[in-house]
Scaffold this motif. Structure first.
Motif, PDB file in Angstrom:
ATOM      1  N   TRP A  11     -15.958  -9.437   3.005  1.00 45.60           N
ATOM      2  CA  TRP A  11     -15.181  -8.503   4.263  1.00 45.60           C
ATOM      3  C   TRP A  11     -13.610  -8.365   3.885  1.00 45.60           C
ATOM      4  CZ3 TRP A  11     -18.701  -9.364   8.540  1.00 45.60           C
ATOM      5  CH2 TRP A  11     -19.934  -9.458   8.906  1.00 45.60           C
ATOM      6  N   ALA A  12     -13.579  -9.417   3.971  1.00 49.85           N
ATOM      7  CA  ALA A  12     -11.383  -9.497   4.331  1.00 49.85           C
ATOM      8  C   ALA A  12     -11.291  -9.638   2.550  1.00 49.85           C
ATOM      9  CB  ALA A  12     -11.142 -10.688   4.313  1.00 49.85           C
ATOM     10  N   GLN A  13     -11.832  -9.335   1.500  1.00 53.68           N
ATOM     11  CA  GLN A  13     -11.654  -9.412  -0.005  1.00 53.68           C
ATOM     12  C   GLN A  13     -12.123  -7.729  -0.332  1.00 53.68           C
ATOM     13  OE1 GLN A  13     -12.642 -11.461  -3.161  1.00 53.68           O
ATOM     14  NE2 GLN A  13     -13.701 -12.948  -1.361  1.00 53.68           N
ATOM     15  N   ILE A  14     -12.843  -7.139   0.386  1.00 63.11           N
ATOM     16  CA  ILE A  14     -13.327  -5.525  -0.130  1.00 63.11           C
ATOM     17  C   ILE A  14     -11.658  -4.800   0.547  1.00 63.11           C
ATOM     18  CG2 ILE A  14     -14.341  -4.164   1.095  1.00 63.11           C
ATOM     19  CD1 ILE A  14     -17.534  -5.442   0.768  1.00 63.11           C
ATOM     20  N   ARG A  15     -11.721  -5.141   1.705  1.00 65.04           N
ATOM     21  CA  ARG A  15     -10.518  -4.521   2.662  1.00 65.04           C
ATOM     22  C   ARG A  15      -9.196  -4.606   1.954  1.00 65.04           C
ATOM     23  NH1 ARG A  15     -12.067  -7.101   7.281  1.00 65.04           N
ATOM     24  NH2 ARG A  15     -10.862  -8.738   7.563  1.00 65.04           N
TER      25      ARG A  15
ATOM     26  N   LEU B  30      -5.330   2.265  -1.189  1.00 70.56           N
ATOM     27  CA  LEU B  30      -5.099   3.280  -1.603  1.00 70.56           C
ATOM     28  C   LEU B  30      -3.696   3.165  -0.817  1.00 70.56           C
ATOM     29  CD1 LEU B  30      -7.985   3.342   1.552  1.00 70.56           C
ATOM     30  CD2 LEU B  30      -8.305   4.670  -0.926  1.00 70.56           C
ATOM     31  N   HIS B  31      -3.042   2.289  -0.834  1.00 69.55           N
ATOM     32  CA  HIS B  31      -1.317   2.711   0.075  1.00 69.55           C
ATOM     33  C   HIS B  31      -1.009   3.090  -1.242  1.00 69.55           C
ATOM     34  CE1 HIS B  31       1.460   1.460   1.642  1.00 69.55           C
ATOM     35  NE2 HIS B  31       2.529   1.124   0.733  1.00 69.55           N
ATOM     36  N   PRO B  32      -1.144   2.915  -2.816  1.00 68.95           N
ATOM     37  CA  PRO B  32      -0.420   3.383  -3.453  1.00 68.95           C
ATOM     38  C   PRO B  32      -0.024   5.062  -3.537  1.00 68.95           C
ATOM     39  CG  PRO B  32      -1.367   1.187  -4.284  1.00 68.95           C
ATOM     40  CD  PRO B  32      -1.364   1.354  -3.245  1.00 68.95           C
ATOM     41  N   LEU B  33      -1.160   5.678  -3.319  1.00 63.16           N
ATOM     42  CA  LEU B  33      -1.811   6.692  -3.183  1.00 63.16           C
ATOM     43  C   LEU B  33      -1.244   7.708  -1.933  1.00 63.16           C
ATOM     44  CD1 LEU B  33      -5.501   6.954  -3.900  1.00 63.16           C
ATOM     45  CD2 LEU B  33      -3.028   7.409  -5.534  1.00 63.16           C
ATOM     46  N   TYR B  34      -0.867   6.926  -0.652  1.00 65.33           N
ATOM     47  CA  TYR B  34      -0.007   7.329   0.071  1.00 65.33           C
ATOM     48  C   TYR B  34       1.375   7.374   0.163  1.00 65.33           C
ATOM     49  CZ  TYR B  34       2.360   7.088   5.148  1.00 65.33           C
ATOM     50  OH  TYR B  34       3.364   6.408   4.986  1.00 65.33           O
ATOM     51  N   LEU B  35       2.080   6.802  -0.509  1.00 70.00           N
ATOM     52  CA  LEU B  35       3.047   6.135  -1.304  1.00 70.00           C
ATOM     53  C   LEU B  35       3.396   7.900  -1.722  1.00 70.00           C
ATOM     54  CD1 LEU B  35       4.060   2.892  -1.729  1.00 70.00           C
ATOM     55  CD2 LEU B  35       4.232   3.880   0.656  1.00 70.00           C
ATOM     56  N   GLN B  36       2.519   8.394  -2.537  1.00 73.20           N
ATOM     57  CA  GLN B  36       2.923   9.492  -3.965  1.00 73.20           C
ATOM     58  C   GLN B  36       3.028  10.490  -2.863  1.00 73.20           C
ATOM     59  OE1 GLN B  36       0.671   8.744  -7.593  1.00 73.20           O
ATOM     60  NE2 GLN B  36       0.005   6.727  -6.895  1.00 73.20           N
ATOM     61  N   GLY B  37       1.600  10.558  -2.065  1.00 72.39           N
ATOM     62  CA  GLY B  37       1.865  11.514  -0.753  1.00 72.39           C
ATOM     63  C   GLY B  37       0.571  12.559  -0.829  1.00 72.39           C
ATOM     64  N   ALA B  38      -0.697  11.744  -1.633  1.00 76.71           N
ATOM     65  CA  ALA B  38      -1.787  11.808  -1.354  1.00 76.71           C
ATOM     66  C   ALA B  38      -2.437  12.386   0.142  1.00 76.71           C
ATOM     67  CB  ALA B  38      -2.962  11.426  -1.867  1.00 76.71           C
ATOM     68  N   PHE B  39      -1.976  11.513   0.763  1.00 71.70           N
ATOM     69  CA  PHE B  39      -2.208  11.799   2.814  1.00 71.70           C
ATOM     70  C   PHE B  39      -1.250  11.631   3.708  1.00 71.70           C
ATOM     71  CE2 PHE B  39      -4.603   7.939   0.989  1.00 71.70           C
ATOM     72  CZ  PHE B  39      -5.692   8.496  -0.221  1.00 71.70           C
TER      73      PHE B  39
ATOM     74  N   THR C 248       2.790   6.709   9.331  1.00 66.53           N
ATOM     75  CA  THR C 248       2.644   5.393   8.160  1.00 66.53           C
ATOM     76  C   THR C 248       1.055   5.070   8.124  1.00 66.53           C
ATOM     77  OG1 THR C 248       1.340   4.237  11.061  1.00 66.53           O
ATOM     78  CG2 THR C 248       3.831   4.322  10.511  1.00 66.53           C
ATOM     79  N   PRO C 249       1.253   4.157   7.018  1.00 66.90           N
ATOM     80  CA  PRO C 249      -0.525   3.674   6.194  1.00 66.90           C
ATOM     81  C   PRO C 249      -1.610   4.128   7.077  1.00 66.90           C
ATOM     82  CG  PRO C 249       1.438   2.148   5.363  1.00 66.90           C
ATOM     83  CD  PRO C 249       1.684   2.838   6.766  1.00 66.90           C
ATOM     84  N   SER C 250      -1.205   3.496   8.549  1.00 72.00           N
ATOM     85  CA  SER C 250      -2.535   3.549   9.713  1.00 72.00           C
ATOM     86  C   SER C 250      -3.272   4.695  10.336  1.00 72.00           C
ATOM     87  CB  SER C 250      -1.885   2.649  10.803  1.00 72.00           C
ATOM     88  OG  SER C 250      -0.763   2.621  11.713  1.00 72.00           O
ATOM     89  N   GLN C 251      -2.123   5.700  10.266  1.00 74.21           N
ATOM     90  CA  GLN C 251      -1.716   7.079  10.923  1.00 74.21           C
ATOM     91  C   GLN C 251      -2.380   8.217   9.297  1.00 74.21           C
ATOM     92  OE1 GLN C 251       1.172   8.547  11.907  1.00 74.21           O
ATOM     93  NE2 GLN C 251       1.273   8.091  13.768  1.00 74.21           N
ATOM     94  N   ALA C 252      -2.244   7.237   8.253  1.00 77.42           N
ATOM     95  CA  ALA C 252      -2.924   8.017   6.644  1.00 77.42           C
ATOM     96  C   ALA C 252      -4.228   7.468   6.662  1.00 77.42           C
ATOM     97  CB  ALA C 252      -1.741   7.838   5.666  1.00 77.42           C
ATOM     98  N   TYR C 253      -4.947   6.574   6.135  1.00 75.41           N
ATOM     99  CA  TYR C 253      -5.707   5.607   6.052  1.00 75.41           C
ATOM    100  C   TYR C 253      -6.207   4.520   6.870  1.00 75.41           C
ATOM    101  CZ  TYR C 253      -3.198   2.811   2.730  1.00 75.41           C
ATOM    102  OH  TYR C 253      -2.331   1.926   2.899  1.00 75.41           O
TER     103      TYR C 253
ATOM    104  N   PHE D 225      -9.279   8.945   6.058  1.00 75.48           N
ATOM    105  CA  PHE D 225      -8.070   9.072   5.320  1.00 75.48           C
ATOM    106  C   PHE D 225      -7.961  10.597   5.146  1.00 75.48           C
ATOM    107  CE2 PHE D 225     -11.377  10.444   2.874  1.00 75.48           C
ATOM    108  CZ  PHE D 225     -11.101  11.659   2.010  1.00 75.48           C
ATOM    109  N   ALA D 226      -6.654  10.844   6.024  1.00 80.59           N
ATOM    110  CA  ALA D 226      -5.811  11.956   6.388  1.00 80.59           C
ATOM    111  C   ALA D 226      -5.824  13.208   4.817  1.00 80.59           C
ATOM    112  CB  ALA D 226      -4.923  11.916   7.020  1.00 80.59           C
ATOM    113  N   PRO D 227      -6.371  13.524   4.249  1.00 80.17           N
ATOM    114  CA  PRO D 227      -5.886  14.447   3.329  1.00 80.17           C
ATOM    115  C   PRO D 227      -4.588  15.394   3.407  1.00 80.17           C
ATOM    116  CG  PRO D 227      -8.039  14.982   3.908  1.00 80.17           C
ATOM    117  CD  PRO D 227      -8.091  14.356   4.787  1.00 80.17           C
TER     118      PRO D 227
END
Length: 675
Positions: A597-601, A608-617, A621-626, A651-653
């Motif tokens: 489970w830890a490896q999956i997370r 997901l984090h790079p997508l957040y930085l690019q503006g997908a979400f 903060t990341p925790s608010q985005a996904y 996730f918050a698109p």
């Protein structure tokens, strides 16, 4: 792996990081399923540019709206299309073909028989040659055979596809080479590595002109008749003075009743001692005949020497001379020569200058077939026909069925429902063209309120655009009207590359390339009628010209599907689903415990984090985005007993700014007082 510690010193070992990288899948691989007059049936073919499409499917076709949609796709920035040709099952296209014949050479009289006219040398059927795929396009393929390999039991075969156009000032036609296929040094002996079947199977079938023949056994004759006329020549011990007559047999409408043959004698005596002098003499005689008989194509005849592919009784190869006219307009003619004295050479075979592939003697009413019906698009999953032909694709992102715009109501419903169901199954997005009969905003509103609701749940993964676009056509001075599916699929691809799949493919950054005008120019009020119903507008604005001005799915009017109101939100979700399915395959059969489970997370968060930085979400903060939840709260002991691991991803698109409201208020003026 445990280290083997055997000597004093320093040892190193590489340990796995525990992180499995999840790579994002493609987002704009587009599949077109529609009517074409050339190309493999029910088999998607990858095209990375319009040149690829031209090589396999023949390019633009006046009878195929699909061909224009593919062109629009590439014009608007599309980079990868898969095209599947589908025709109406009730009217399959014809299959052009020709039978190659041959025979072991037999002794014949020198150059006699001219007064009786020429006929092709009779032989046995050896192999049937057909076009790579059905359609009248194959009737412009000409096949030629020669023995220039100079090897036993081998021959060269070449196929040439011509573009044929009629000359307005003459009864003849002009031919332009479109494509060629060369098969050098092949044999009909199936036991050999250079057998015709083996060589053809090793080539690229999609770009080939000819289909691999069905030949289950080696025929009695391993080489077919060569094109043109073959002469067997043995150099005389002493030079022979000879004159030559050229005989030409024109084709006629009835092969059993050919017109009279033509002949011309060159009254010049040639001293023949070698094959070179024979070739020069025949070439001169043919040039004379071309002028005397008024056959300019005959002047281009090639006279060349080679060795016979058949072994003589002594094991040697006879010296042959081929007379061949390469002009395809001369393909149905027979050409030969006689000499005086007649003992100078023997005629080994007489054949047409090329074998033209032909359809049935009585062609059907629609030799190229008809556009598919709704049931033809729905297809069959077992046979992979219709929309199910796309099962051959590993991944598909966007689906377009261009022929839907011209279908009747029932066929449209069947086709649309099947397409959307398939899109849901493959996690793809469909761009549907509205019926061409929808020509006004009121009819668009009527269609939107009555039709999409009958398509089923697949409307969450589909969009449509109105009005039709109008583009130039090389086949008419009138503009061609068609739906926007191909154009918009290209814009989807361009937007994905430039901004990301989460950016709405609309706005002033989404101009419609290749579009001369729209079939209807709507105003803001009319736009406001269709937009809430899930019909995306194509608009014409000053400065920006023709642009896409809508980004809603067909489910936009359905309150129950409000999560999937916007095209970019739905496509982002599909992108995440496909990427995670592909990127988490390593999880299968791993021990289902806290370590997994830890490896999956870790893996999913890293994706997901790079997508957040690019503006997908959306989120400060990341925790608010996904959020990625995979622990004992999602996977219970009962789940573990059943081999299940549950991963919950929230996730918050980001959603498009569809309505921009500007409020203006005047400020009270500041009075200035003089003191």
């Amino acid at each position: 792996m445990a280290l083997q510690l055997t000597y004093p010193g320093v040892y190193t070992q590489e340990l796995p990081s525990g992180t499995h990288t999840i790579s994002g899948v493609a987002t704009s691989i587009t599949a077109f399923v529609g009517y074409l007059t050339r190309g493999p049936m029910n088999t998607p073919v990858q095209c990375l540019n319009f040149g690829d499409f031209q090589r396999v499917f023949g390019g633009l076709d006046a009878s195929s709206v699909t061909s224009f949609q593919v062109s629009q796709f590439f014009l608007n920035g599309g980079t990868e299309a898969w095209i599947s040709r589908v025709c109406a099952s009730s009217a399959p296209p014809v299959q052009p073909q020709v039978e190659l014949t041959g025979a072991v050479p037999a002794a014949s009289s020198g150059g006699g028989g001219a007064s009786k006219g020429l006929t092709p040398t009779s032989g046995v059927n050896l192999v049937q040659i057909a076009s790579q795929n059905p359609g009248t396009w194959g009737e412009n393929i000409f096949v030629t055979i020669d023995y220039m390999t100079n090897k036993l039991n081998t021959f060269n075969m070449a196929a040439t596809l011509y573009s044929v156009s009629s000359n307005s000032n003459a009864s003849s036609s002009s031919y332009s080479v479109v494509q060629t296929q060369s098969l050098p040094a092949v044999t009909l002996d199936l036991s050999q590595n250079n057998s015709l079947i083996e060589v053809m199977q090793s080539g690229n079938q999609n770009s080939a002109l000819l289909a691999v023949p069905t030949l289950t056994a080696t025929p009695s004759v391993l080489v077919p008749f060569a094109s043109g006329t073959m002469l067997a020549f043995t150099a005389p011990k002493n030079p022979v003075n000879a004159t030559f007559t050229v005989i030409v047999q024109p084709p006629g409408p009835d092969p059993t009743k050919p017109p009279p043959s033509l002949q011309a004698t060159l009254n010049v005596t040639f001293a023949i001692s070698t094959v070179a002098t024979l070739i020069a003499a025949i070439q001169s005689a043919i040039s004379n005949a071309a002028g005397a008989l008024g056959l300019p194509s005959l002047a281009g005849a090639q006279v060349r020497s080679c060795l016979s592919p058949f072994a003589s009784s002594t094991g040697t190869q006879a010296q042959l001379v081929q007379i061949w006219v390469p002009d395809p307009g001369f393909a149905g003619y027979l050409v030969s020569v006689t000499s005086n004295p007649t003992t100078l050479f023997t005629v080994q075979s007489t054949n047409y200058q090329a074998q033209q592939l032909l359809g049935p003697a009585t062609p059907p009413a629609n030799p190229d077939g008809l556009p598919p019906t709704g049931f033809d698009i729905a297809g069959n999953s077992t046979n992979r026909t219709g929309i199910y032909s796309l099962d051959a694709m590993r991944i598909v992102n966007i689906i377009a069925v261009p022929d839907m715009e011209s279908m009747g109501t029932s066929d449209y419903l069947v086709s649309a429902t099947a397409t959307l169901n398939y899109a849901i199954q493959r996690k793809a997005f469909a761009i549907l063209d509205m019926p061409s009969t929808v020509t006004t905003p009121s009819s668009a509103v009527a269609w939107a309120t009555s039709t999409p609701g009958t398509f089923g749940t697949g409307i969450i993964s589909a969009a449509t655009y109105w009005p039709q676009i109008q583009i130039p056509s090389p086949f008419s001075t009138q503009l061609l009207a068609l739906g926007g599916s191909g154009t918009m699929a290209g814009i989807y691809a361009t937007t994905d590359v430039n901004r990301g799949v989460w950016k709405a493919p609309a706005g002033i950054t989404a101009p419609l390339a290749g579009v001369q005008q729209l079939a209807y120019v709507m105003n803001d009020q009319e736009n406001g009628q269709i937009n809430p119903l899930g019909i995306n507008a194509l608009r014409t604005f000053p400065t920006y010209d023709n642009i896409a001005w809508g980004a809603r799915t067909l489910a936009a009017a359905n309150v129950a599907d409000s999560d999937w109101k916007y095209v970019p939100v739905r496509r982002l979700t599909l992108y995440l689903e496909q990427s995670l399915i592909q990127g988490l395959q390593w999880v299968v059969f791993e021990p289902n415990d806290a370590s997994l489970w830890a490896q999956i997370r870790l893996s999913v968060n890293s994706f997901l984090h790079p997508l957040y930085l690019q503006g997908a979400f959306v989120g400060a903060t990341p925790s608010q985005a996904y959020q990625v939840i995979c622990d004992e709260s999602t996977t219970t002991p009962e789940d573990m007993d059943n081999g299940i691991v549950n991963i919950l991803i929230l996730f918050a698109p980001v959603k498009p700014a569809e309505f921009v409201v500007i409020s203006l208020q005047q400020m009270a003026g500041q009075s200035s007082s003089g003191g």
